[in-house]
Design a protein around this motif. Structure first.
Motif, PDB file in Angstrom:
ATOM      1  N   VAL A  14      43.278  22.194 -20.768  1.00 53.96           N
ATOM      2  CA  VAL A  14      42.988  23.472 -21.432  1.00 53.96           C
ATOM      3  C   VAL A  14      42.129  23.228 -22.678  1.00 53.96           C
ATOM      4  O   VAL A  14      41.166  23.966 -22.930  1.00 53.96           O
ATOM      5  CB  VAL A  14      44.295  24.219 -21.789  1.00 53.96           C
ATOM      6  N   CYS A  64      38.579  22.472 -21.549  1.00 52.12           N
ATOM      7  CA  CYS A  64      37.930  23.699 -21.057  1.00 52.12           C
ATOM      8  C   CYS A  64      37.541  24.616 -22.218  1.00 52.12           C
ATOM      9  O   CYS A  64      36.440  25.182 -22.230  1.00 52.12           O
ATOM     10  CB  CYS A  64      38.844  24.447 -20.083  1.00 52.12           C
ATOM     11  N   LYS A 104      47.772  20.533 -21.023  1.00 54.23           N
ATOM     12  CA  LYS A 104      47.278  20.964 -22.329  1.00 54.23           C
ATOM     13  C   LYS A 104      45.919  20.333 -22.639  1.00 54.23           C
ATOM     14  O   LYS A 104      45.023  20.998 -23.165  1.00 54.23           O
ATOM     15  CB  LYS A 104      48.270  20.586 -23.436  1.00 54.23           C
TER      16      LYS A 104
END
Length: 169
Positions: free
Chosen positions: A17, A20, A14
């Motif tokens: 992510v 990103c 997580k």
């Protein structure tokens, strides 16, 4: 592998992510006047807004494009938030910020009207019409800058919340 290790790996994923998403959406803010893949989808939402509220009069119909572009992702943010899926909610907050920035680009073009419009030269420029109708067209630059800044702030908040919620169980 026990539950603690699985949870740590899940949280690490997580966090990856979240990082990103932060990088991508800050890149988007830096290159806001360029066309990005996500803009194709947002354009569909924008145009749908015009069509859905056509019966409420010209001003609302014109405003509905940008309004829908921001409200639709916001509805998803609220949906996941209310269902206590805070990480998903925070990730979708990036999309809200991106759309606010996208609207700011269109808004900032209200005086010079150089952006290509879907209907070509015969189309009205939403923000030229809206700001002119409100008698504030001369404030386009200030309103556009404030809207852009709001979009960046939303992206920063999304980065913070997605990072924090990535470490929750």
């Amino acid at each position: 592998m026990d539950g603690t290790e699985k949870n740590a790996i899940k949280n690490l994923g997580k966090l990856f992510v979240a990082i990103c998403a932060t990088v991508y959406f800050l890149y988007y803010a830096k290159t806001a006047t360029d066309w990005h893949f996500i803009d194709n989808f947002n354009l569909i939402i924008h145009e749908a807004g015009h069509s859905i509220l056509f019966f409420l009069g010209e001003f609302i119909q014109v405003a509905a494009g940008s309004l829908f572009q921001i409200l639709l992702p916001l509805i998803f943010v609220l949906y996941f938030y209310l269902h206590k899926n805070y990480f998903s909610s925070s990730l979708l907050l990036f999309w809200v910020g991106q759309n606010v920035i996208n609207v700011s680009v269109y808004l900032s073009d209200a005086i010079i009207t150089q952006l290509p419009l879907l209907g070509g030269d015969s189309s009205i420029h939403d923000w030229n019409y809206l700001l002119n109708s409100l008698g504030i067209l001369k404030h386009t630059s200030t309103i556009g800058s404030l809207t852009f800044d709001a979009g960046v702030l939303i992206i920063i908040l999304a980065a913070y919340f997605s990072t924090v919620t990535s470490q929750k169980k």
